[in-house]
Design an enzyme around this catalytic site. Structure first.
Site, PDB file in Angstrom:
ATOM      1  N   ASN A   1       0.855  -1.180   0.000  1.00  0.00           N
ATOM      2  CA  ASN A   1       0.000   0.000   0.000  1.00  0.00           C
ATOM      3  C   ASN A   1       0.896   1.237   0.000  1.00  0.00           C
ATOM      4  O   ASN A   1       1.509   1.558   1.012  1.00  0.00           O
ATOM      5  CB  ASN A   1      -0.908  -0.022   1.249  1.00  0.00           C
ATOM      6  CG  ASN A   1      -1.802   1.193   1.325  1.00  0.00           C
ATOM      7  OD1 ASN A   1      -1.854   2.006   0.403  1.00  0.00           O
ATOM      8  ND2 ASN A   1      -2.507   1.334   2.440  1.00  0.00           N
ATOM      9  N   PHE A   2       0.954   1.905  -1.143  1.00  0.00           N
ATOM     10  CA  PHE A   2       1.838   3.079  -1.263  1.00  0.00           C
ATOM     11  C   PHE A   2       1.281   4.299  -0.532  1.00  0.00           C
ATOM     12  O   PHE A   2       2.000   5.265  -0.322  1.00  0.00           O
ATOM     13  CB  PHE A   2       2.017   3.466  -2.739  1.00  0.00           C
ATOM     14  CG  PHE A   2       2.954   2.573  -3.522  1.00  0.00           C
ATOM     15  CD1 PHE A   2       3.586   1.497  -2.938  1.00  0.00           C
ATOM     16  CD2 PHE A   2       3.204   2.838  -4.878  1.00  0.00           C
ATOM     17  CE1 PHE A   2       4.457   0.681  -3.671  1.00  0.00           C
ATOM     18  CE2 PHE A   2       4.079   2.047  -5.614  1.00  0.00           C
ATOM     19  CZ  PHE A   2       4.699   0.971  -5.011  1.00  0.00           C
ATOM     20  N   LYS A   3      -0.013   4.274  -0.198  1.00  0.00           N
ATOM     21  CA  LYS A   3      -0.651   5.453   0.406  1.00  0.00           C
ATOM     22  C   LYS A   3      -0.387   6.669  -0.486  1.00  0.00           C
ATOM     23  O   LYS A   3      -0.492   6.554  -1.702  1.00  0.00           O
ATOM     24  CB  LYS A   3      -0.165   5.647   1.850  1.00  0.00           C
ATOM     25  CG  LYS A   3      -0.314   4.348   2.663  1.00  0.00           C
ATOM     26  CD  LYS A   3      -0.081   4.494   4.118  1.00  0.00           C
ATOM     27  CE  LYS A   3      -0.285   3.140   4.803  1.00  0.00           C
ATOM     28  NZ  LYS A   3      -0.157   3.202   6.242  1.00  0.00           N
TER      29      LYS A   3
ATOM     30  N   HIS B   1      -9.608   0.931   5.000  1.00  0.00           N
ATOM     31  CA  HIS B   1      -8.331   1.217   5.676  1.00  0.00           C
ATOM     32  C   HIS B   1      -8.565   2.224   6.798  1.00  0.00           C
ATOM     33  O   HIS B   1      -9.371   3.147   6.660  1.00  0.00           O
ATOM     34  CB  HIS B   1      -7.309   1.754   4.669  1.00  0.00           C
ATOM     35  CG  HIS B   1      -5.916   1.758   5.227  1.00  0.00           C
ATOM     36  ND1 HIS B   1      -5.481   2.708   6.118  1.00  0.00           N
ATOM     37  CD2 HIS B   1      -4.883   0.899   5.060  1.00  0.00           C
ATOM     38  CE1 HIS B   1      -4.229   2.439   6.461  1.00  0.00           C
ATOM     39  NE2 HIS B   1      -3.841   1.341   5.830  1.00  0.00           N
TER      40      HIS B   1
ATOM     41  N   GLU C   1      -6.935   4.659   7.785  1.00  0.00           N
ATOM     42  CA  GLU C   1      -6.711   6.069   7.425  1.00  0.00           C
ATOM     43  C   GLU C   1      -7.939   6.660   6.733  1.00  0.00           C
ATOM     44  O   GLU C   1      -8.237   7.839   6.883  1.00  0.00           O
ATOM     45  CB  GLU C   1      -5.440   6.188   6.570  1.00  0.00           C
ATOM     46  CG  GLU C   1      -4.197   5.983   7.432  1.00  0.00           C
ATOM     47  CD  GLU C   1      -3.001   5.409   6.717  1.00  0.00           C
ATOM     48  OE1 GLU C   1      -2.955   5.441   5.484  1.00  0.00           O
ATOM     49  OE2 GLU C   1      -2.101   4.898   7.420  1.00  0.00           O
TER      50      GLU C   1
ATOM     51  N   GLU D   1      -5.252  -4.851  10.498  1.00  0.00           N
ATOM     52  CA  GLU D   1      -4.201  -3.857  10.704  1.00  0.00           C
ATOM     53  C   GLU D   1      -4.481  -3.069  11.977  1.00  0.00           C
ATOM     54  O   GLU D   1      -5.250  -2.091  11.962  1.00  0.00           O
ATOM     55  CB  GLU D   1      -4.158  -2.868   9.531  1.00  0.00           C
ATOM     56  CG  GLU D   1      -3.866  -3.506   8.189  1.00  0.00           C
ATOM     57  CD  GLU D   1      -3.287  -2.486   7.219  1.00  0.00           C
ATOM     58  OE1 GLU D   1      -2.183  -2.729   6.724  1.00  0.00           O
ATOM     59  OE2 GLU D   1      -3.921  -1.447   6.967  1.00  0.00           O
TER      60      GLU D   1
ATOM     61  N   GLY E   1       2.716   2.221  10.804  1.00  0.00           N
ATOM     62  CA  GLY E   1       3.691   3.297  10.665  1.00  0.00           C
ATOM     63  C   GLY E   1       4.425   3.649  11.949  1.00  0.00           C
ATOM     64  O   GLY E   1       5.074   4.684  12.034  1.00  0.00           O
TER      65      GLY E   1
ATOM     66  N   SER F   1       3.581  -2.205  10.436  1.00  0.00           N
ATOM     67  CA  SER F   1       5.023  -2.290  10.691  1.00  0.00           C
ATOM     68  C   SER F   1       5.635  -3.638  10.306  1.00  0.00           C
ATOM     69  O   SER F   1       6.529  -4.143  11.004  1.00  0.00           O
ATOM     70  CB  SER F   1       5.337  -1.940  12.152  1.00  0.00           C
ATOM     71  OG  SER F   1       4.997  -0.586  12.404  1.00  0.00           O
TER      72      SER F   1
HETATM   73  P1  13P Z   1       3.128   0.311   7.678  1.00  0.00           P
HETATM   74  O1  13P Z   1       3.645  -0.974   7.054  1.00  0.00           O
HETATM   75  O2  13P Z   1       3.881   1.513   7.216  1.00  0.00           O
HETATM   76  O3  13P Z   1       3.020   0.183   9.166  1.00  0.00           O
HETATM   77  O4  13P Z   1       1.638   0.524   7.125  1.00  0.00           O
HETATM   78  C1  13P Z   1       0.722  -0.522   7.192  1.00  0.00           C
HETATM   79  C2  13P Z   1      -0.487  -0.155   6.417  1.00  0.00           C
HETATM   80  O5  13P Z   1      -1.266   0.692   6.825  1.00  0.00           O
HETATM   81  C3  13P Z   1      -0.709  -0.838   5.138  1.00  0.00           C
HETATM   82  O6  13P Z   1      -1.985  -0.616   4.668  1.00  0.00           O
END
Ligand code: 13P
Length: 235
Positions: free
Chosen positions: A6-8, A88, A90, A157, A163, A193
């Site tokens: 997931n590049f966000k 997600h 976010e 997640e 993160g 993570s």
């Molecule tokens: P990280 O791997 O940066 O913790 O992010 C996880 C995530 O939200 C993937 O969708």
């Protein structure tokens, strides 16, 4: 095993193309049995590659229409895409997407036969309240979601692990995936993570069918090294 990146809001169209070119080549040489999915930002959407499924991080539950700033089915179909990430944390927490809206998105894209990576995860205070509180919280995030949908992939997640560099402990992952497994027969990914240093122990947990990776997926070498850690390529 499914490896999803997931590049966000990272990478541009040019850098995504370069990334996919490089990764596809590595995957072709390695001949892994893994399924690989990459979710670039909307501006970098492009057709899937031979070894990589490209998916959308978000999409509105309509074909087209007056939904400023959104992309819908028409835009995804232009690239032949049929994979979407829904739920997600976010999007739930920063963009304010409510469960009812997520269920609507799910039903719309399921109705169009999409592969849906559906995310759930609890905040720290719920985790600290114990396994039962976590289970209750997570099941509420499945309200209105068809758990028997054949192209469903679930991603667990925990928000406090995203993160932060602090992945959930293997016991926490094992207990949570076992709980989800009670009602979900489809693949269940862990995210939060995931790194080259912890992938092996996370992947070995029962009921972990793959990982959804943010930070450690942004460089091709780092993302590919997660796969290498589990199965060194044959030479
Ligand atoms: P990280 O791997 O940066 O913790 O992010 C996880 C995530 O939200 C993937 O969708």
């Amino acid at each position: 095993m499914i490896f999803a990146a997931n590049f966000k809001m990272h990478h541009t169209r040019a850098s995504t193309t370069e990334y996919l070119d490089q990764l596809d080549k590595l995957l072709a040489e390695a001949e892994y049995p893994f399924k690989t999915i990459v979710f670039p930002p909307a501006t970098a959407l492009q057709p899937s590659r031979e070894w990589i499924t490209v998916g959308a991080q978000n999409a509105y539950p309509e074909e087209r229409g007056a939904f400023t700033g959104e992309i819908g089915l028409d835009q995804l179909k232009e690239f032949g895409l049929d994979t979407v990430l829904i739920g997600h944390s976010e999007r739930r927490n920063i963009l304010g997407e409510e469960q009812e809206f997520l269920a609507k998105k799910f039903a719309f894209y399921a109705g169009h036969g999409f592969q849906i990576v559906y995310c759930v995860g609890e905040p720290l205070e719920v985790r600290e309240a114990g396994d039962e509180a976590v289970a209750e919280y997570l099941w509420e995030q499945f309200d209105g979601i068809d758990l028997d949908y054949e192209r469903l992939v679930v991603a667990y997640e925990p928000i406090w692990a995203i993160g932060t560099g602090r992945a959930a402990k293997v016991e926490e992952i094992a207990a949570t995936h076992a709980e989800l497994r009670r009602r979900i027969a489809r693949p269940i990914l862990y995210g939060g993570s995931v790194k080259p240093t912890n992938i092996k122990e996370i992947a070995s947990v029962k009921d972990v069918d793959g990982v959804l990776v943010g930070g450690a997926s942004l460089e091709v070498e780092s993302f590919f090294s997660l796969m290498v850690a589990i199965a060194p390529p044959q030479v």
